[in-house]
Design an enzyme around this catalytic site. Structure first.
Site, PDB file in Angstrom:
ATOM      1  N   LYS A 127      -2.080  -1.558  -3.831  1.00  0.00           N
ATOM      2  CA  LYS A 127      -2.957  -0.385  -3.784  1.00  0.00           C
ATOM      3  C   LYS A 127      -2.130   0.880  -3.905  1.00  0.00           C
ATOM      4  O   LYS A 127      -1.148   0.983  -3.156  1.00  0.00           O
ATOM      5  CB  LYS A 127      -3.708  -0.403  -2.453  1.00  0.00           C
ATOM      6  CG  LYS A 127      -4.604   0.779  -2.216  1.00  0.00           C
ATOM      7  CD  LYS A 127      -5.255   0.655  -0.865  1.00  0.00           C
ATOM      8  CE  LYS A 127      -6.103   1.891  -0.613  1.00  0.00           C
ATOM      9  NZ  LYS A 127      -6.645   1.898   0.710  1.00  0.00           N
ATOM     10  N   TYR A 136     -14.737   1.109  -7.354  1.00  0.00           N
ATOM     11  CA  TYR A 136     -15.990   1.867  -7.264  1.00  0.00           C
ATOM     12  C   TYR A 136     -16.806   1.720  -8.539  1.00  0.00           C
ATOM     13  O   TYR A 136     -17.947   2.162  -8.590  1.00  0.00           O
ATOM     14  CB  TYR A 136     -15.676   3.342  -6.958  1.00  0.00           C
ATOM     15  CG  TYR A 136     -14.888   3.458  -5.666  1.00  0.00           C
ATOM     16  CD1 TYR A 136     -15.534   3.387  -4.438  1.00  0.00           C
ATOM     17  CD2 TYR A 136     -13.490   3.554  -5.681  1.00  0.00           C
ATOM     18  CE1 TYR A 136     -14.819   3.423  -3.251  1.00  0.00           C
ATOM     19  CE2 TYR A 136     -12.765   3.593  -4.507  1.00  0.00           C
ATOM     20  CZ  TYR A 136     -13.429   3.521  -3.300  1.00  0.00           C
ATOM     21  OH  TYR A 136     -12.721   3.540  -2.130  1.00  0.00           O
ATOM     22  N   ARG A 169     -10.757  10.057   1.371  1.00  0.00           N
ATOM     23  CA  ARG A 169     -10.659  10.788   2.640  1.00  0.00           C
ATOM     24  C   ARG A 169     -11.760  11.838   2.740  1.00  0.00           C
ATOM     25  O   ARG A 169     -12.245  12.130   3.835  1.00  0.00           O
ATOM     26  CB  ARG A 169      -9.257  11.389   2.793  1.00  0.00           C
ATOM     27  CG  ARG A 169      -8.187  10.305   2.932  1.00  0.00           C
ATOM     28  CD  ARG A 169      -6.772  10.871   2.995  1.00  0.00           C
ATOM     29  NE  ARG A 169      -5.771   9.809   2.943  1.00  0.00           N
ATOM     30  CZ  ARG A 169      -4.464  10.034   2.785  1.00  0.00           C
ATOM     31  NH1 ARG A 169      -4.009  11.266   2.705  1.00  0.00           N
ATOM     32  NH2 ARG A 169      -3.619   9.010   2.742  1.00  0.00           N
ATOM     33  N   GLU A 197       7.278  -6.853   1.741  1.00  0.00           N
ATOM     34  CA  GLU A 197       5.977  -6.728   2.414  1.00  0.00           C
ATOM     35  C   GLU A 197       5.094  -7.950   2.114  1.00  0.00           C
ATOM     36  O   GLU A 197       4.443  -8.491   3.002  1.00  0.00           O
ATOM     37  CB  GLU A 197       5.253  -5.449   1.957  1.00  0.00           C
ATOM     38  CG  GLU A 197       5.844  -4.150   2.512  1.00  0.00           C
ATOM     39  CD  GLU A 197       5.480  -3.932   3.985  1.00  0.00           C
ATOM     40  OE1 GLU A 197       4.811  -4.785   4.580  1.00  0.00           O
ATOM     41  OE2 GLU A 197       5.886  -2.884   4.528  1.00  0.00           O
ATOM     42  N   LYS A 210       1.316  10.082   5.643  1.00  0.00           N
ATOM     43  CA  LYS A 210       1.367   8.679   6.057  1.00  0.00           C
ATOM     44  C   LYS A 210       2.654   7.985   5.595  1.00  0.00           C
ATOM     45  O   LYS A 210       2.714   6.761   5.507  1.00  0.00           O
ATOM     46  CB  LYS A 210       0.114   7.954   5.543  1.00  0.00           C
ATOM     47  CG  LYS A 210      -1.194   8.534   6.107  1.00  0.00           C
ATOM     48  CD  LYS A 210      -2.403   7.638   5.836  1.00  0.00           C
ATOM     49  CE  LYS A 210      -3.659   8.157   6.534  1.00  0.00           C
ATOM     50  NZ  LYS A 210      -4.804   7.228   6.402  1.00  0.00           N
ATOM     51  N   SER A 226     -10.044   5.522  -5.071  1.00  0.00           N
ATOM     52  CA  SER A 226     -10.973   6.635  -5.306  1.00  0.00           C
ATOM     53  C   SER A 226     -10.462   7.626  -6.353  1.00  0.00           C
ATOM     54  O   SER A 226     -11.217   8.077  -7.205  1.00  0.00           O
ATOM     55  CB  SER A 226     -11.251   7.340  -3.980  1.00  0.00           C
ATOM     56  OG  SER A 226     -10.038   7.764  -3.376  1.00  0.00           O
ATOM     57  N   LYS A 244       0.862  -1.186   0.000  1.00  0.00           N
ATOM     58  CA  LYS A 244       0.000   0.000   0.000  1.00  0.00           C
ATOM     59  C   LYS A 244       0.893   1.229   0.000  1.00  0.00           C
ATOM     60  O   LYS A 244       1.688   1.425   0.917  1.00  0.00           O
ATOM     61  CB  LYS A 244      -0.922  -0.003   1.212  1.00  0.00           C
ATOM     62  CG  LYS A 244      -1.761   1.266   1.290  1.00  0.00           C
ATOM     63  CD  LYS A 244      -2.850   1.197   2.336  1.00  0.00           C
ATOM     64  CE  LYS A 244      -3.606   2.512   2.376  1.00  0.00           C
ATOM     65  NZ  LYS A 244      -4.705   2.488   3.342  1.00  0.00           N
TER      66      LYS A 244
HETATM   67  C1  PBG Z   1      -7.089   3.985   5.235  1.00  0.00           C
HETATM   68  C2  PBG Z   1      -7.616   3.674   3.880  1.00  0.00           C
HETATM   69  C3  PBG Z   1      -7.473   4.508   2.766  1.00  0.00           C
HETATM   70  C4  PBG Z   1      -8.119   3.893   1.709  1.00  0.00           C
HETATM   71  C5  PBG Z   1      -8.654   2.693   2.181  1.00  0.00           C
HETATM   72  N1  PBG Z   1      -8.328   2.552   3.537  1.00  0.00           N
HETATM   73  C6  PBG Z   1      -6.858   5.843   2.632  1.00  0.00           C
HETATM   74  C7  PBG Z   1      -5.623   6.145   3.331  1.00  0.00           C
HETATM   75  O1  PBG Z   1      -4.736   5.304   3.487  1.00  0.00           O
HETATM   76  O2  PBG Z   1      -5.506   7.290   3.750  1.00  0.00           O
HETATM   77  C8  PBG Z   1      -8.192   4.498   0.342  1.00  0.00           C
HETATM   78  C9  PBG Z   1      -9.120   3.909  -0.649  1.00  0.00           C
HETATM   79  C10 PBG Z   1      -9.403   4.774  -1.812  1.00  0.00           C
HETATM   80  O3  PBG Z   1      -8.774   5.821  -2.048  1.00  0.00           O
HETATM   81  O4  PBG Z   1     -10.293   4.380  -2.576  1.00  0.00           O
HETATM   82  N2  PBG Z   1      -7.007   2.979   6.155  1.00  0.00           N
END
Ligand code: PBG
Length: 324
Positions: free
Chosen positions: A248, A313, A205, A233, A217, A274, A195
């Site tokens: 991701k 989505y 968010r 990982e 992050k 997203s 990720k």
């Molecule tokens: C956080 C989380 C995120 C997403 C899923 N779980 C965002 C982040 O790490 O800040 C993002 C999914 C998306 O953008 O569709 N635990």
């Protein structure tokens, strides 16, 4: 003389379909859903046209509609009111809270659905981070205890798959052990293995009001520049007992998807996040590209790269428009 004419295999729709190597099907897809408090409430996410936050009664309707289209798997994310957030994300394992109540309802009405839960502190954290924060630092090991507790509570409420999206070290093994200790040996873990600290999470968010209150992050999510680290990982998650390995975001990381699918025999998932959705929708709304074609092409490329499972989505829309 030209001996090889690859164009022969493209000369008609029938032949093109016959030689097509990759076909996305409904059962490859997991549809993320956003949950809000209230009754009969729905609100569209501005940056994600066509995607809504639903109260739990309407989420049931949405799930039913999707199942009628052939989508059976869902990833559930909660929008938690600011007043319930705290430093330790205690709302995340509140049995009478929004999330666990909705989860129990969904599994009661639709036992044949597959619900993947989100194991992460950020929707419930007053700091907006995926771990416990102390003096501006994200603590790893104390966070594991919260994640373990959250995962067990979700398993109790009926989760089929728990999805740790936090990127703390050792969390897959810790969660596996906590689940097994409580007798939940059948609950699966989909590890968000690679990720990345990505700009493409912006609209998500917005949907959850979960942006970090300070900083970024980058001390836990991966550097977008790194490929080899993804293998470390994934290897750790594999050894710690993950049932699925996820990459991701998806489209900017097709090389990582390919590497994991070449190196691991567990099913590989990819999260078409997203921002990837928002970009296509925005361009389509402006008439700058054909949104449907861009959707089919994106999902097909993610599968072609090696992801058997795609969180997207577009899932419902794909199922409505897919002709196969
Ligand atoms: C956080 C989380 C995120 C997403 C899923 N779980 C965002 C982040 O790490 O800040 C993002 C999914 C998306 O953008 O569709 N635990």
């Amino acid at each position: 003389m030209i001996t090889h004419r690859p164009r022969r295999n493209r000369k008609s729709a029938a032949i093109r379909a016959m030689v097509q190597e990759t076909q996305v099907i409904n059962s490859d897809l997991i549809f993320p859903l956003f949950l809000i408090e209230g009754k009969n409430m729905s609100s569209e996410i501005k940056s994600m046209p066509g995607i809504y936050r639903f109260s739990s009664d309407l989420i049931l309707k949405e799930i039913e509609a999707c199942m009628n289209l052939g989508i059976y798997s869902f990833a559930l994310f909660p929008n938690i009111s600011e007043s319930l957030k705290d430093k330790y994300a205690t709302e995340s394992y509140n049995d009478e809270g929004l999330y666990l109540k909705a989860l129990r309802d969904i599994k009661k009405y639709f036992p044949e659905s597959c619900i993947m839960t989100d194991v992460a502190m950020d929707p419930y954290s007053s700091d907006g981070h995926d771990g416990i924060v102390e003096n501006g630092e994200i603590l790893n090991d104390p966070t594991l205890e919260v994640l373990g507790r959250m995962a067990v509570a979700q398993a109790q409420a009926g989760a089929d798959i728990v999805g740790p999206s936090d990127m703390m070290d050792g969390r897959v093994g810790y969660i596996r052990q906590e689940l097994d200790n409580e007798g939940f040996t059948k609950v699966s873990i989909m590890a968000y293995s690679a990720k990345y600290a990505s700009a493409f999470y912006g609209p998500f968010r917005d949907a959850l009001d979960s942006a970090p209150k300070f900083g970024d992050k980058k001390t836990y999510q991966m550097n977008p520049a790194n490929h080899r680290e993804a293998i470390i990982e994934a290897q750790l998650d594999f050894e710690e007992g993950a049932d699925f390995l996820m990459v991701k975001p998806a489209l900017p990381y097709l090389d990582v998807i390919k590497t994991l699918s070449n190196n691991f025999d567990l099913p590989i998932a990819a999260y078409n996040v997203s921002g990837e959705y928002a970009m296509i929708k925005a361009a389509a709304q402006n008439g700058w590209l054909d949104g449907d074609k861009a959707m089919f092409e994106s999902l097909t490329s993610i599968k072609r790269a090696g992801a058997k499972i795609i969180l997207t989505y577009f899932a419902k829309e794909f199922a409505q428009k897919n002709k196969i």
